[in-house]
Design an enzyme around this catalytic site. Structure first.
Site, mmCIF file in Angstrom:
data_model
loop_
_atom_site.group_PDB
_atom_site.id
_atom_site.type_symbol
_atom_site.label_atom_id
_atom_site.label_comp_id
_atom_site.label_asym_id
_atom_site.label_seq_id
_atom_site.Cartn_x
_atom_site.Cartn_y
_atom_site.Cartn_z
ATOM 1 N N GLU A 29 0.745 -1.245 -0.159
ATOM 2 C CA GLU A 29 -0.133 -0.028 0.003
ATOM 3 C C GLU A 29 0.963 1.350 -0.126
ATOM 4 O O GLU A 29 2.151 1.223 0.420
ATOM 5 C CB GLU A 29 -1.004 0.061 1.250
ATOM 6 C CG GLU A 29 -0.288 0.003 2.628
ATOM 7 C CD GLU A 29 -0.677 0.790 3.550
ATOM 8 O OE1 GLU A 29 -1.093 1.935 3.263
ATOM 9 O OE2 GLU A 29 -0.926 0.138 4.699
ATOM 10 N N LYS A 167 -2.462 -0.560 15.596
ATOM 11 C CA LYS A 167 -1.583 0.412 16.382
ATOM 12 C C LYS A 167 -2.698 0.229 17.739
ATOM 13 O O LYS A 167 -3.678 0.177 17.801
ATOM 14 C CB LYS A 167 -1.745 1.701 15.986
ATOM 15 C CG LYS A 167 -0.734 2.146 15.031
ATOM 16 C CD LYS A 167 -1.083 2.830 13.799
ATOM 17 C CE LYS A 167 -1.316 1.674 12.687
ATOM 18 N NZ LYS A 167 -1.795 2.341 11.557
HETATM 19 N N1 PSU Z 1 0.706 0.736 8.565
HETATM 20 C C1 PSU Z 1 1.735 1.615 8.561
HETATM 21 N N2 PSU Z 1 1.470 2.721 8.734
HETATM 22 C C2 PSU Z 1 0.282 3.305 8.032
HETATM 23 C C3 PSU Z 1 -0.737 2.486 7.983
HETATM 24 C C4 PSU Z 1 -0.562 1.219 8.097
HETATM 25 O O1 PSU Z 1 2.760 1.099 9.050
HETATM 26 O O2 PSU Z 1 0.090 4.570 7.943
HETATM 27 C C5 PSU Z 1 -2.093 2.956 7.345
HETATM 28 C C6 PSU Z 1 -3.030 1.896 6.523
HETATM 29 O O3 PSU Z 1 -3.236 2.462 5.112
HETATM 30 C C7 PSU Z 1 -4.264 1.805 6.987
HETATM 31 C C8 PSU Z 1 -4.481 3.135 7.809
HETATM 32 O O4 PSU Z 1 -5.263 1.491 6.069
HETATM 33 O O5 PSU Z 1 -3.170 3.353 8.257
HETATM 34 C C9 PSU Z 1 -5.469 3.106 8.881
HETATM 35 O O6 PSU Z 1 -6.353 4.372 8.717
HETATM 36 P P1 PSU Z 1 -7.580 4.678 9.611
HETATM 37 O O7 PSU Z 1 -7.100 4.510 11.026
HETATM 38 O O8 PSU Z 1 -8.020 5.932 9.482
HETATM 39 O O9 PSU Z 1 -8.584 3.551 9.183
#
Ligand code: PSU
Ligand code: MN
Length: 309
Positions: A29, A167
């Site tokens: 991604e 996270k």
């Molecule tokens: N993993 C990482 N860094 C990131 C992400 C994943 O090490 O920035 C991103 C991914 O694209 C995931 C997003 O879909 O964080 C989650 O965003 P949200 O919490 O807004 O759904």
């Protein structure tokens, strides 16, 4: 009746060739590059991710939407564009793909939109850092509607997502419950504990454990006989790069306070939090983040190789 339109996605020649020959391919991604890592490091990580996938015997397919075209497999110039400090790229979830294509926009793809595009391209394995999930309710409330589209997408997209859990800012038990509701298998890679991104354990168990890429591939193949959902392969951050727990807890508490003070919400939460960790840890969280995504890319490639046998 409106007919389903032809998919506008464009594969790089190398990815198209690999998919056509059922050779192993790993989707990567772009949000973690453009919104999750600082511009000083992201291009280097992007290239190392692709090299790691190749070294393990698969073809990398980094995904982003550029000038209205969803691209599966980027050229080096396109990778540079995604990682440029002034790229101005939006963070595109699955719901943003249609508008961005029709209105000729550009953006980086999250887990949700990358998984959807990878699946549409015929790719079965995808590596990322951390999955999005269920947030904690805001102070003074007991319910949250901030549930990442990553979960709903995994629920109906047949793909293996290799990640290091989610996270620790998220409500991990709630997220695991949502995955269960949607019948998404969760496998611990050589672990009984669901990982929490910077930390090897979230304190919550995984329902199943696998010991090698062949077992993970066999589970996905067996799962597909019963379901069209995806599968989560949870691979903890390498031991030597795990964040110290006390540092982690301090950064997290500060980060949550910062979100409240600046009234950050929605799609900005994850990028703002990651940036806080990276600056306030003196780079330790950056090392952990890099190490875990590289490890996930390597494992994803090995699973793709097994699936292609
Ligand atoms: N993993 C990482 N860094 C990131 C992400 C994943 O090490 O920035 C991103 C991914 O694209 C995931 C997003 O879909 O964080 C989650 O965003 P949200 O919490 O807004 O759904
Ligand atoms: Mn969200």
């Amino acid at each position: 009746m409106i007919e389903k339109p032809h998919s506008p996605l464009v594969m790089s020649p190398e990815v198209a060739d690999a998919v056509a020959h059922h050779a192993p391919v790993v989707a990567l991604e772009s949000t973690l590059l453009s919104h999750g890592l600082p511009p000083s490091r992201n291009l280097d990580v992007a290239r190392r991710l692709e090299r790691t996938v190749r070294d393990a015997g698969a073809v990398p397919a980094t995904i982003a939407v550029l000038d209205g075209v969803p691209r599966v497999g980027l050229s080096d110039a396109e990778l540079e564009r995604v990682c440029a400090p002034d790229s101005g790229l939006a963070k595109l979830s699955l719901r943003d793909l249609g508008p961005t294509v029709a209105l000729r926009g550009s953006g980086a793809t999250t887990v949700a939109s990358t998984a959807a595009l990878a699946h549409a391209a015929g790719i079965a394995v995808f590596a990322t850092g951390g999955l999005g999930g269920v947030h904690h309710p805001l102070p003074g409330t007991n319910v949250t509607w901030d549930v990442s589209a990553d979960l709903g997408t995994l629920a109906r997209t047949a793909i293996v997502v290799v990640c290091s859990g989610m996270k620790s800012v998220l409500d991990i038990p709630a997220t695991l419950e949502v995955l269960e509701t949607h019948s998404v298998p969760v496998l611990g890679y050589r672990t009984d504990d669901f990982p929490a991104f910077y930390l090897r354990s979230s304190g919550h168990p995984v329902p199943h454990r696998v010991e090698d890429p062949a077992q993970a591939a066999a589970v996905f193949t067996a799962h597909r006989a019963f379901s069209d959902s995806g599968l989560l392969l949870a691979n903890p951050v390498p031991v030597e790069h795990e964040l110290d727990r006390a540092t982690h807890d301090r950064l997290l508490a500060e980060g949550l306070e910062l979100l409240r003070d600046r009234e950050v919400s929605g799609a900005d939460v994850t990028p703002v939090l990651l940036e806080h960790f990276h600056t306030a840890s003196g780079g330790a969280s950056l090392d952990a983040n890099e190490a875990l995504v590289l490890s996930n890319a390597d494992l994803a490639a090995r699973v793709a190789v097994e699936l292609a046998r």
